[in-house]
Design a protein around this motif. Structure first.
Motif, PDB file in Angstrom:
ATOM      1  N   LYS A 172       0.844  -1.192   0.000  1.00 26.94           N
ATOM      2  CA  LYS A 172       0.000   0.000   0.000  1.00 26.94           C
ATOM      3  C   LYS A 172       0.883   1.246   0.000  1.00 26.94           C
ATOM      4  CE  LYS A 172      -3.603  -2.386   2.514  1.00 26.94           C
ATOM      5  NZ  LYS A 172      -4.476  -2.406   3.679  1.00 26.94           N
ATOM      6  N   PRO A 173       0.333   2.371  -0.458  1.00 28.63           N
ATOM      7  CA  PRO A 173       1.109   3.611  -0.407  1.00 28.63           C
ATOM      8  C   PRO A 173       1.427   4.002   1.036  1.00 28.63           C
ATOM      9  CG  PRO A 173      -0.879   3.902  -1.747  1.00 28.63           C
ATOM     10  CD  PRO A 173      -0.987   2.566  -1.078  1.00 28.63           C
ATOM     11  N   ASP A 174       2.573   4.605   1.233  1.00 24.27           N
ATOM     12  CA  ASP A 174       2.933   5.105   2.554  1.00 24.27           C
ATOM     13  C   ASP A 174       1.975   6.208   2.963  1.00 24.27           C
ATOM     14  OD1 ASP A 174       5.100   3.407   2.542  1.00 24.27           O
ATOM     15  OD2 ASP A 174       6.596   4.978   2.234  1.00 24.27           O
ATOM     16  N   LEU A 175       1.739   6.312   4.255  1.00 24.63           N
ATOM     17  CA  LEU A 175       0.922   7.378   4.821  1.00 24.63           C
ATOM     18  C   LEU A 175       1.850   8.242   5.660  1.00 24.63           C
ATOM     19  CD1 LEU A 175      -1.923   8.542   5.245  1.00 24.63           C
ATOM     20  CD2 LEU A 175      -2.181   6.964   7.157  1.00 24.63           C
ATOM     21  N   VAL A 176       1.965   9.509   5.290  1.00 26.07           N
ATOM     22  CA  VAL A 176       2.880  10.418   5.970  1.00 26.07           C
ATOM     23  C   VAL A 176       2.127  11.116   7.092  1.00 26.07           C
ATOM     24  CG1 VAL A 176       4.393  12.406   5.669  1.00 26.07           C
ATOM     25  CG2 VAL A 176       4.168  10.727   3.827  1.00 26.07           C
ATOM     26  N   GLY A 177       2.696  11.062   8.285  1.00 29.90           N
ATOM     27  CA  GLY A 177       2.034  11.633   9.443  1.00 29.90           C
ATOM     28  C   GLY A 177       2.925  12.543  10.251  1.00 29.90           C
ATOM     29  N   SER A 178       2.293  13.203  11.203  1.00 32.14           N
ATOM     30  CA  SER A 178       2.980  14.068  12.146  1.00 32.14           C
ATOM     31  C   SER A 178       2.080  14.180  13.379  1.00 32.14           C
ATOM     32  CB  SER A 178       3.233  15.450  11.523  1.00 32.14           C
ATOM     33  OG  SER A 178       4.075  16.229  12.354  1.00 32.14           O
ATOM     34  N   ALA A 179       2.449  15.016  14.298  1.00 36.06           N
ATOM     35  CA  ALA A 179       1.599  15.296  15.455  1.00 36.06           C
ATOM     36  C   ALA A 179       0.615  16.402  15.084  1.00 36.06           C
ATOM     37  CB  ALA A 179       2.463  15.741  16.639  1.00 36.06           C
ATOM     38  N   ASP A 180      -0.390  16.566  15.905  1.00 29.38           N
ATOM     39  CA  ASP A 180      -1.288  17.707  15.782  1.00 29.38           C
ATOM     40  C   ASP A 180      -0.431  18.974  15.896  1.00 29.38           C
ATOM     41  OD1 ASP A 180      -2.923  19.899  17.245  1.00 29.38           O
ATOM     42  OD2 ASP A 180      -4.467  18.504  16.578  1.00 29.38           O
ATOM     43  N   PRO A 181      -0.756  20.025  15.157  1.00 27.02           N
ATOM     44  CA  PRO A 181       0.039  21.253  15.246  1.00 27.02           C
ATOM     45  C   PRO A 181       0.148  21.813  16.672  1.00 27.02           C
ATOM     46  CG  PRO A 181      -1.428  21.369  13.370  1.00 27.02           C
ATOM     47  CD  PRO A 181      -1.793  20.121  14.139  1.00 27.02           C
ATOM     48  N   SER A 182      -0.834  21.541  17.517  1.00 24.40           N
ATOM     49  CA  SER A 182      -0.764  21.990  18.913  1.00 24.40           C
ATOM     50  C   SER A 182       0.403  21.360  19.663  1.00 24.40           C
ATOM     51  CB  SER A 182      -2.059  21.634  19.652  1.00 24.40           C
ATOM     52  OG  SER A 182      -3.156  22.244  19.047  1.00 24.40           O
ATOM     53  N   PHE A 183       0.892  20.242  19.134  1.00 25.49           N
ATOM     54  CA  PHE A 183       1.985  19.519  19.784  1.00 25.49           C
ATOM     55  C   PHE A 183       3.237  19.535  18.905  1.00 25.49           C
ATOM     56  CE2 PHE A 183      -2.125  17.612  20.920  1.00 25.49           C
ATOM     57  CZ  PHE A 183      -2.192  18.058  22.231  1.00 25.49           C
ATOM     58  N   ARG A 184       3.435  20.645  18.205  1.00 30.64           N
ATOM     59  CA  ARG A 184       4.604  20.898  17.362  1.00 30.64           C
ATOM     60  C   ARG A 184       4.635  20.031  16.106  1.00 30.64           C
ATOM     61  NH1 ARG A 184       7.843  24.403  18.748  1.00 30.64           N
ATOM     62  NH2 ARG A 184       9.614  23.552  17.634  1.00 30.64           N
ATOM     63  N   GLY A 185       3.470  19.598  15.661  1.00 27.43           N
ATOM     64  CA  GLY A 185       3.392  18.791  14.451  1.00 27.43           C
ATOM     65  C   GLY A 185       3.210  19.630  13.199  1.00 27.43           C
ATOM     66  N   ASP A 186       3.318  18.966  12.071  1.00 28.23           N
ATOM     67  CA  ASP A 186       3.170  19.584  10.759  1.00 28.23           C
ATOM     68  C   ASP A 186       1.704  19.516  10.345  1.00 28.23           C
ATOM     69  OD1 ASP A 186       3.093  20.147   8.004  1.00 28.23           O
ATOM     70  OD2 ASP A 186       4.974  19.091   7.600  1.00 28.23           O
TER      71      ASP A 186
END
Length: 158
Positions: free
Chosen positions: A38-52
């Motif tokens: 399957k295609p990769d899923l790119v993630g981060s944190a919620d912006p409130s927690f310094r995410g993208d």
């Protein structure tokens, strides 16, 4: 007899750069979820927690999983009961509370399925099947917070 289903994936943190977690502000929360075939899923944190903010965060993905599971259960039931769904749209929302110690939890997810059926004779059954879809949803049965739904059904070309 109950059947077991197994799921495997890899989460890889990609935000270490050259210095890792030397300080709270020194690393990115970016990661990649990889599932074979399957295609990769790119993630981060919620912006409130310094995410993208341009990447998916775990809280959004859990709300999405609940919405998709309800939809798939619902579409299955509609097919079984002769309700022809021609459009399904769900602007789902989730609420999370955080604590002073840094912990947190989702406290509620609200699904708002907007369903369009092929003709008016299907409206009553289409509306009723949401309760059964909720009862059957694998993901809703797996969480410890309320998952509610307020569904609206419409007739195609009405």
């Amino acid at each position: 007899m109950a059947k077991e289903h197994h799921y495997a994936l890899t989460v890889e943190w990609t935000g270490a750069h050259d210095h890792g977690t030397t300080g709270y502000r020194d690393y990115d929360r970016d990661h990649v979820i990889r599932i074979t075939g399957k295609p990769d899923l790119v993630g981060s944190a919620d912006p409130s927690f310094r995410g993208d903010a341009t990447k998916h965060n775990p809280e959004e993905m859990l709300v999405a999983a609940l919405s998709a599971c309800h939809m798939l259960s619902y579409l299955h039931l509609c097919a079984v009961h002769g309700v022809v769904v021609v459009r399904y749209h769900d602007p789902a929302t989730g609420e999370m509370t955080t604590s002073p110690d840094g912990s947190g939890r989702l406290t509620e997810v609200m699904l708002h399925p907007q369903v369009t059926v092929a003709d008016g004779t299907m409206m009553t059954k289409a509306q009723e099947l949401h309760a059964e879809a909720h009862r059957l949803c694998f993901i809703a049965n797996s969480v410890n917070f309320p998952v509610r739904h307020v569904a609206a059904c419409h007739v195609q070309n009405a």
